[in-house]
Design a protein around this motif. Structure first.
Motif, PDB file in Angstrom:
ATOM      1  N   TRP A  38       0.838  -1.196   0.000  1.00 27.51           N
ATOM      2  CA  TRP A  38       0.000   0.000   0.000  1.00 27.51           C
ATOM      3  C   TRP A  38       0.878   1.253   0.000  1.00 27.51           C
ATOM      4  CZ3 TRP A  38      -4.882   1.761  -0.484  1.00 27.51           C
ATOM      5  CH2 TRP A  38      -5.162   3.054  -0.005  1.00 27.51           C
ATOM      6  N   TYR A 108      -2.261   3.570  -4.013  1.00 23.06           N
ATOM      7  CA  TYR A 108      -2.349   2.212  -4.567  1.00 23.06           C
ATOM      8  C   TYR A 108      -3.780   1.908  -4.991  1.00 23.06           C
ATOM      9  CZ  TYR A 108      -1.658  -2.892  -4.733  1.00 23.06           C
ATOM     10  OH  TYR A 108      -1.595  -4.197  -5.113  1.00 23.06           O
ATOM     11  N   GLY A 168      -5.264  -2.337   3.548  1.00 27.78           N
ATOM     12  CA  GLY A 168      -4.975  -1.764   2.244  1.00 27.78           C
ATOM     13  C   GLY A 168      -6.031  -2.069   1.203  1.00 27.78           C
ATOM     14  N   LEU A 216      -0.733  -2.480   4.614  1.00 25.36           N
ATOM     15  CA  LEU A 216      -1.344  -3.291   3.568  1.00 25.36           C
ATOM     16  C   LEU A 216      -2.228  -4.375   4.163  1.00 25.36           C
ATOM     17  CD1 LEU A 216      -1.509  -4.321   0.564  1.00 25.36           C
ATOM     18  CD2 LEU A 216       0.321  -5.912   1.202  1.00 25.36           C
ATOM     19  N   GLU A 262      -4.706  -8.380  -5.028  1.00 23.25           N
ATOM     20  CA  GLU A 262      -3.697  -7.571  -5.702  1.00 23.25           C
ATOM     21  C   GLU A 262      -3.442  -8.018  -7.131  1.00 23.25           C
ATOM     22  OE1 GLU A 262      -3.190  -7.107  -1.358  1.00 23.25           O
ATOM     23  OE2 GLU A 262      -3.467  -8.830  -2.691  1.00 23.25           O
TER      24      GLU A 262
END
Length: 375
Positions: A38, A108, A168, A216, A262
């Protein structure tokens, strides 16, 4: 030129920032943890000049494949976030942007601030159908907020929704905002019908400490909350301890745990097929919810996702598996992308706030499709 991350969910270290075309940065690790990915920072620079920002430790982040085909987000007003040109060379993440204004934020994913979290909780409790309950405090002394929606009765089904165990993954709380806005709309037929026979227990942010700290994946002491559901403790994981304690008081007929992934550029669910008690009833409930959501919106799909666990091989420290086994209920992890939905790409915005919220609204229709089968 100046770069700052001293604000809610801020995360960046500046290695060098003397020239606009050679800004060197690094993401800070979660406190007492090796997880990091993050980032969220603010750049003061010269408008009309290209700024080249290199995150030098991107290749050693928690999920380096997440940088592939990824584009960072930028905003001038913290309301509208748009994608900017981003490259990953296997070691470094390079963001290139010509700001139109002197001050711009980069992140992010679109942040969901603690202030907005509190606004959401206090907005929701204004509804006659919603009651706020304080479960306790986190290690940093923040509140664990629970929203109880619907009139509680032992005969009603209990539907639990949690979000943002991994801080995150801010898209999770954006989804919950959309779900709550529809659920508390007294002119929405699906919401009204659901609340006749169901009570919703919603935790919009399972990890407020990690969210504010700019983590994160972990809480204030580096604990990954989604590995704590077998034996949570007030010392390491009070967030899970408090929520699980309340679940044991209310019971659970359905559990939806909202996350972001992610790497995979899709919306998908992961079930609890690997738990010891998984049976045909479990599978039918999972199929009903998944098929309903897929029929409602093209934003959701079932072709891509995680590998299915073999029978009896589920990780029982994970929320989805732990709750599915403990309460013998429909239990799903819902994942959203950091990048974009590859099935419906949007070059300007990618996976966005509006799309998160609409998926939350659509989840209510899928819950409606399965609710009568939960008991």
């Amino acid at each position: 030129m100046f770069i700052s991350a001293q604000f809610d969910s801020g995360n960046i270290d500046v290695i060098e920032a003397q020239e606009a075309d050679n800004i060197r940065l690094a993401i800070r690790k979660d406190h007492q943890s090796d997880f990091y990915q993050w980032f969220h920072f603010r750049l003061y620079g010269e408008a009309g000049v290209e700024h080249v920002m290199t995150i030098e430790n991107a290749g050693d982040a928690a999920y380096p494949t997440g940088w592939q085909e990824y584009a960072a987000l930028a905003s001038y007003d913290r309301e509208t976030w748009f994608r900017v040109p981003t490259e990953y060379n296997g070691k470094q993440l390079v963001i290139r942007h010509i700001p139109e204004q002197e001050c711009v934020f980069y992140a992010y994913f679109i942040p969901y601030s603690y202030e907005r979290h509190m606004d959401l909780v206090h907005w929701a409790q204004q509804s006659m159908d919603c009651r706020h309950e304080l479960l306790g405090q986190t290690l940093d002394g923040r509140d664990m907020n629970l929203l109880v929606i619907g009139e509680e009765d032992d005969s009603k089904r209990k539907i639990w929704v949690t979000a943002r165990q991994h801080p995150g993954e801010s898209m999770a709380e954006w989804l919950v905002e959309g779900l709550l806005q529809r659920l508390l709309d007294d002119e929405d037929g699906v919401a009204r019908k659901l609340l006749q026979q169901n009570v919703f227990y919603v935790v919009p942010n399972m990890n407020p400490d990690g969210s504010v700290r700019g983590h994160l994946r972990t809480n204030a002491v580096g604990t990954n909350l989604n590995r704590e559901w077998a034996q949570p403790s007030m010392e390491k994981s009070p967030e899970v301890f408090l929520v699980l304690n309340k679940m044991q008081q209310t019971g659970v007929d359905m559990f939806l745990d909202v996350h972001g992934d992610e790497g995979l550029p899709y919306n998908f669910v992961a079930g609890c097929e690997g738990i010891p008690s998984y049976d045909e009833r479990h599978q039918q409930l999972e199929d009903t919810f998944r098929n309903a959501l897929q029929s409602i919106t093209p934003e959701f799909q079932s072709e891509y996702g995680y590998d299915r666990d073999e029978p009896g091989q589920a990780n029982m420290t994970v929320a989805c598996a732990a709750i599915g086994e403990r309460f013998k209920c429909l239990s799903y992890t819902l994942e959203m992308p950091f990048k974009d939905n590859a099935n419906l790409p949007d070059a300007d915005f990618g996976w966005s706030v509006a799309r998160c919220k609409r998926l939350g609204e659509d989840c209510l229709t899928a819950i409606y499709a399965v609710a009568d089968k939960l008991r």
